[in-house]
Every structure is written in structure tokens, then in C-alpha cells.
Design a protein around this motif. Structure first.
Motif, PDB file in Angstrom:
ATOM      1  N   PHE A   9       0.968  -1.026  -0.263  1.00  9.05           N
ATOM      2  CA  PHE A   9      -0.069   0.179  -0.205  1.00  9.05           C
ATOM      3  C   PHE A   9       0.631   1.306   0.055  1.00  9.05           C
ATOM      4  CE2 PHE A   9      -2.169  -3.542   1.928  1.00  9.05           C
ATOM      5  CZ  PHE A   9      -3.736  -3.378   1.476  1.00  9.05           C
ATOM      6  N   LEU A  10       0.811   2.080  -0.941  1.00  8.81           N
ATOM      7  CA  LEU A  10       1.571   3.053  -1.264  1.00  8.81           C
ATOM      8  C   LEU A  10       0.327   4.506  -0.695  1.00  8.81           C
ATOM      9  CD1 LEU A  10       4.484   3.261  -3.719  1.00  8.81           C
ATOM     10  CD2 LEU A  10       3.269   4.946  -3.651  1.00  8.81           C
ATOM     11  N   GLN A  11       1.163   4.720   0.795  1.00  3.83           N
ATOM     12  CA  GLN A  11       0.008   6.202   0.926  1.00  3.83           C
ATOM     13  C   GLN A  11       0.771   7.508   1.429  1.00  3.83           C
ATOM     14  OE1 GLN A  11      -1.549   3.125   3.687  1.00  3.83           O
ATOM     15  NE2 GLN A  11      -3.583   3.331   2.665  1.00  3.83           N
ATOM     16  N   LEU A  12       0.041   8.358   1.500  1.00  4.86           N
ATOM     17  CA  LEU A  12       0.437   9.803   1.245  1.00  4.86           C
ATOM     18  C   LEU A  12      -0.824  10.729   2.247  1.00  4.86           C
ATOM     19  CD1 LEU A  12       1.276   9.964  -2.618  1.00  4.86           C
ATOM     20  CD2 LEU A  12       3.112  10.137  -0.608  1.00  4.86           C
ATOM     21  N   ILE A  13      -0.100  11.366   2.922  1.00  5.46           N
ATOM     22  CA  ILE A  13      -0.822  12.355   3.692  1.00  5.46           C
ATOM     23  C   ILE A  13      -0.949  13.786   3.847  1.00  5.46           C
ATOM     24  CG2 ILE A  13      -1.665  10.577   4.800  1.00  5.46           C
ATOM     25  CD1 ILE A  13       0.162  12.352   7.785  1.00  5.46           C
ATOM     26  N   LEU A  14      -1.881  14.935   3.317  1.00  6.11           N
ATOM     27  CA  LEU A  14      -1.681  16.035   3.676  1.00  6.11           C
ATOM     28  C   LEU A  14      -1.104  16.121   2.457  1.00  6.11           C
ATOM     29  CD1 LEU A  14      -0.559  16.687   7.489  1.00  6.11           C
ATOM     30  CD2 LEU A  14      -2.953  16.408   6.363  1.00  6.11           C
ATOM     31  N   LEU A  15      -0.789  17.483   1.908  1.00  3.10           N
ATOM     32  CA  LEU A  15      -0.352  18.559   0.573  1.00  3.10           C
ATOM     33  C   LEU A  15       0.911  18.079   0.314  1.00  3.10           C
ATOM     34  CD1 LEU A  15      -1.355  21.371  -0.064  1.00  3.10           C
ATOM     35  CD2 LEU A  15       0.252  22.448   1.211  1.00  3.10           C
ATOM     36  N   VAL A  16       1.437  17.113   0.113  1.00  5.31           N
ATOM     37  CA  VAL A  16       2.518  17.039  -0.557  1.00  5.31           C
ATOM     38  C   VAL A  16       2.939  15.798  -1.560  1.00  5.31           C
ATOM     39  CG1 VAL A  16       3.671  16.871   1.464  1.00  5.31           C
ATOM     40  CG2 VAL A  16       4.471  17.705  -0.442  1.00  5.31           C
ATOM     41  N   ASP A 155       8.492  25.161   7.298  1.00  7.50           N
ATOM     42  CA  ASP A 155       8.035  25.932   7.685  1.00  7.50           C
ATOM     43  C   ASP A 155       6.621  25.384   9.323  1.00  7.50           C
ATOM     44  OD1 ASP A 155       8.329  25.814   5.252  1.00  7.50           O
ATOM     45  OD2 ASP A 155       6.449  28.677   4.583  1.00  7.50           O
ATOM     46  N   TYR A 156       6.446  24.211   8.766  1.00  8.20           N
ATOM     47  CA  TYR A 156       5.188  23.605   9.775  1.00  8.20           C
ATOM     48  C   TYR A 156       5.943  22.613  10.156  1.00  8.20           C
ATOM     49  CZ  TYR A 156       2.152  27.080   7.186  1.00  8.20           C
ATOM     50  OH  TYR A 156       1.605  28.126   6.536  1.00  8.20           O
ATOM     51  N   VAL A 157       7.330  22.268  10.830  1.00 13.05           N
ATOM     52  CA  VAL A 157       7.369  21.652  11.501  1.00 13.05           C
ATOM     53  C   VAL A 157       7.425  21.344  12.865  1.00 13.05           C
ATOM     54  CG1 VAL A 157       9.501  20.280  12.552  1.00 13.05           C
ATOM     55  CG2 VAL A 157       9.823  20.632  10.240  1.00 13.05           C
ATOM     56  N   GLY A 158       6.790  20.575  13.859  1.00 20.33           N
ATOM     57  CA  GLY A 158       6.695  20.790  15.335  1.00 20.33           C
ATOM     58  C   GLY A 158       5.124  21.208  15.170  1.00 20.33           C
ATOM     59  N   THR A 159       4.275  21.154  13.979  1.00 20.95           N
ATOM     60  CA  THR A 159       2.626  21.435  14.418  1.00 20.95           C
ATOM     61  C   THR A 159       1.997  20.279  13.337  1.00 20.95           C
ATOM     62  OG1 THR A 159       2.771  22.294  11.929  1.00 20.95           O
ATOM     63  CG2 THR A 159       3.300  23.969  13.765  1.00 20.95           C
ATOM     64  N   ASN A 160       0.962  20.333  13.472  1.00 21.96           N
ATOM     65  CA  ASN A 160      -0.522  19.971  13.162  1.00 21.96           C
ATOM     66  C   ASN A 160      -0.301  19.162  11.627  1.00 21.96           C
ATOM     67  OD1 ASN A 160      -1.591  18.931  15.355  1.00 21.96           O
ATOM     68  ND2 ASN A 160      -2.684  20.301  15.841  1.00 21.96           N
ATOM     69  N   PHE A 161       0.083  20.650  10.868  1.00 21.59           N
ATOM     70  CA  PHE A 161       0.353  20.334   9.440  1.00 21.59           C
ATOM     71  C   PHE A 161       1.767  19.272   8.749  1.00 21.59           C
ATOM     72  CE2 PHE A 161      -1.549  24.022   9.617  1.00 21.59           C
ATOM     73  CZ  PHE A 161      -2.527  23.654   9.593  1.00 21.59           C
ATOM     74  N   ASP A 162       1.722  17.857   8.973  1.00 20.59           N
ATOM     75  CA  ASP A 162       2.893  17.131   9.450  1.00 20.59           C
ATOM     76  C   ASP A 162       2.323  15.996   8.195  1.00 20.59           C
ATOM     77  OD1 ASP A 162       4.795  15.629  10.131  1.00 20.59           O
ATOM     78  OD2 ASP A 162       3.781  14.092  11.375  1.00 20.59           O
ATOM     79  N   ASP A 163       3.130  16.899   7.528  1.00 22.82           N
ATOM     80  CA  ASP A 163       3.356  15.773   5.492  1.00 22.82           C
ATOM     81  C   ASP A 163       4.231  14.356   6.011  1.00 22.82           C
ATOM     82  OD1 ASP A 163       1.862  18.053   3.845  1.00 22.82           O
ATOM     83  OD2 ASP A 163       3.209  18.412   3.671  1.00 22.82           O
ATOM     84  N   ALA A 164       3.534  13.557   5.063  1.00 21.95           N
ATOM     85  CA  ALA A 164       3.602  12.191   5.845  1.00 21.95           C
ATOM     86  C   ALA A 164       3.278  11.653   4.441  1.00 21.95           C
ATOM     87  CB  ALA A 164       3.780  11.464   6.903  1.00 21.95           C
ATOM     88  N   PHE A 165       4.678   9.922   4.576  1.00 21.90           N
ATOM     89  CA  PHE A 165       4.063   9.379   3.696  1.00 21.90           C
ATOM     90  C   PHE A 165       4.339   8.110   4.364  1.00 21.90           C
ATOM     91  CE2 PHE A 165       7.322   6.434   0.651  1.00 21.90           C
ATOM     92  CZ  PHE A 165       6.175   6.038   0.256  1.00 21.90           C
ATOM     93  N   GLY A 166       3.713   6.528   3.507  1.00 20.78           N
ATOM     94  CA  GLY A 166       3.941   5.099   4.178  1.00 20.78           C
ATOM     95  C   GLY A 166       4.075   4.423   3.174  1.00 20.78           C
ATOM     96  N   PHE A 167       5.201   2.907   3.240  1.00 25.41           N
ATOM     97  CA  PHE A 167       4.777   2.455   2.405  1.00 25.41           C
ATOM     98  C   PHE A 167       4.934   1.230   3.432  1.00 25.41           C
ATOM     99  CE2 PHE A 167       6.271  -0.818  -0.799  1.00 25.41           C
ATOM    100  CZ  PHE A 167       5.825  -0.220  -2.326  1.00 25.41           C
ATOM    101  N   ALA A 178       4.503  -4.307   7.498  1.00 27.16           N
ATOM    102  CA  ALA A 178       6.023  -3.426   7.700  1.00 27.16           C
ATOM    103  C   ALA A 178       5.697  -2.353   6.785  1.00 27.16           C
ATOM    104  CB  ALA A 178       6.807  -4.124   7.206  1.00 27.16           C
ATOM    105  N   ASN A 179       5.904  -0.716   7.277  1.00 27.20           N
ATOM    106  CA  ASN A 179       6.617   0.352   6.531  1.00 27.20           C
ATOM    107  C   ASN A 179       7.400   0.021   6.224  1.00 27.20           C
ATOM    108  OD1 ASN A 179       6.400   2.352   5.216  1.00 27.20           O
ATOM    109  ND2 ASN A 179       5.662   4.009   7.599  1.00 27.20           N
ATOM    110  N   LEU A 180       7.833   0.378   5.236  1.00 29.15           N
ATOM    111  CA  LEU A 180       9.348   0.194   4.983  1.00 29.15           C
ATOM    112  C   LEU A 180       9.373   2.496   4.663  1.00 29.15           C
ATOM    113  CD1 LEU A 180       8.745  -2.386   3.536  1.00 29.15           C
ATOM    114  CD2 LEU A 180       9.970  -1.644   1.598  1.00 29.15           C
TER     115      LEU A 180
END
Length: 223
Positions: A9-16, A155-167, A178-180
């Protein structure tokens, strides 16, 4: 020969998920790819990729296959781009600071336990694509190579705008899911984990300079 098949499963969150500001040489990309085109762009040596399901997201605006990446300042020349912003902007001339985009999906949010384990607020502008990988004979590892960047970093490190990526991978020889997609320090990939939560200032899209190549051990395949 016996083969081992894994569900990914290739999954991305938020704005990027665009890397850096681009040079004047643009990425060559094709938006709105079919599942077959995505799988072909992802495939590597000694594996076969089949199936393909867009679990959530806008195929036309958030997904593209690309080439000419290194000439455009990416550090991989070809692959698949999954973004939580609009592909036409992120893969062309995204050099402006403070850029913000909303995909406006229906429904507006998507909750997946694997993603929310990285960040509990990971429910907005999600892209989730799953497929099956069959390893070739005697293969003992599954290796992925990815590059991650964020309009929100630093810009938003340490806030709720926490862009992330999971495989996320399940299959023989892997306990649970497992998250690679992990950083060299084994943390999940998100902007709040890249630089230990140190805030920054307005910048174009930036991210880790080098692609990351995590490996998952799997059961040996018997001849």
C-alpha cells in the motif's frame, strides 16, 4: 519455481510530495495514469507487479508517471509521483513560497489505521494505492527507493501540518504490516521527524536531498 507475493500500500497524507523547487528543466510527466502504467513505472529487477487499486484520491490531479527527473533536480530519473497537491503545479514550476492546494475529494477525509499510526491527523488529501508484488526465484528482500518532499517543510515542522509518506507491506516472512518508508534513523517519514521538530521559514517545496532505499526481509523462495 515457487514465488512469494506481497501486498503493498503506497499512501500519502496532507499537502505534498514534490521534491524541492524545480530547475528550469521540467519533469516530463503523464498525469492520470492507468494502473498498468503505474505498475510498469514502479517495476524493478526480479519482481512482478500486478493488480492495482486506487483506494482513495484523485487519479487525474494527484498521480503521474514521470521521466527526466534528474535533469529537473530530482534524484531519481523516472518513477511514479503521488502527491497530495495538484500534479500540474507540483511537477512544473512549484518555486513559490507559501503555496497551498486543496484537492477537495469526496468524501473530504480518508482514515486508514496505518497512516494514522504515523500521525493521528493523517486524514486529509490522502492518496492510497495498493498492488501485489511477486518476487523472483530465491529473492530474500524487497527493496524500494523513494524520495519525499513537502510544501510544509520546514515552515510547519512541529505543528499539526505533518506531511508524511508510508509504504506498507504484508506477506510471507513479514510480521503484521511493515512500513518500509522509514528514515535512516528508522523513524516513519514525515516532516516532524526529518529534523527533530526544528521549525524553519518559508521556502518552496523541499525535502531530504537523497532518495531513501529501505529493505524488508522476506522468506527465501525455494527452487
Amino acid at each position: 519455481l515457487n514465488f512469494k507475493t506481497f501486498k503493498t500500500f503506497l499512501q500519502l497524507i496532507l499537502l505534498v510530495v514534490s521534491i524541492f523547487g524545480f530547475s528550469q528543466t521540467p519533469v516530463t510527466y503523464t498525469a492520470n495514469p492507468t494502473n498498468a502504467q503505474i505498475n510498469t513505472a514502479l517495476i524493478g529487477n526480479n519482481i512482478n507487479i500486478t493488480g492495482g487499486t486506487l483506494n482513495f484520491g484523485d487519479r487525474n490531479r494527484q498521480i503521474a508517471t514521470f521521466t527526466n527527473g534528474t535533469a529537473a533536480a530530482l534524484q531519481m530519473n523516472n518513477g511514479v509521483f503521488f502527491g497530495t497537491g495538484i500534479v500540474a503545479t507540483l511537477l512544473s514550476s512549484n518555486n513559490n513560497v507559501g503555496t497551498s492546494q486543496d484537492i477537495n475529494t469526496t468524501p473530504a477525509t480518508y482514515s486508514d489505521p496505518n497512516l494514522t499510526a504515523i500521525d493521528a491527523t493523517a486524514i486529509n488529501d490522502v492518496v492510497s494505492y495498493s498492488f501485489s508484488v511477486t518476487l523472483g526465484p530465491k529473492a530474500t528482500t524487497l527493496n524500494i527507493r523513494y524520495q519525499f518532499g513537502s510544501e510544509e517543510y520546514p515552515d510547519y515542522v512541529g505543528t499539526n501540518f505533518d506531511d508524511a509518506f508510508g509504504f506498507f507491506v504484508t506477506g510471507p516472512g513479514i510480521s503484521g504490516t511493515a512500513n518500509l518508508a522509514r528514515l535512516p534513523n528508522n523513524n516513519p517519514t514525515s516532516i516532524n521527524k526529518v529534523n527533530f521538530g526544528t521549525p524553519g521559514v518559508n521556502t518552496p517545496v523541499v525535502g531530504p536531498v537523497a532518495p531513501v532505499s529501505p529493505v524488508a526481509p522476506v522468506e527465501p523462495v525455494a527452487p
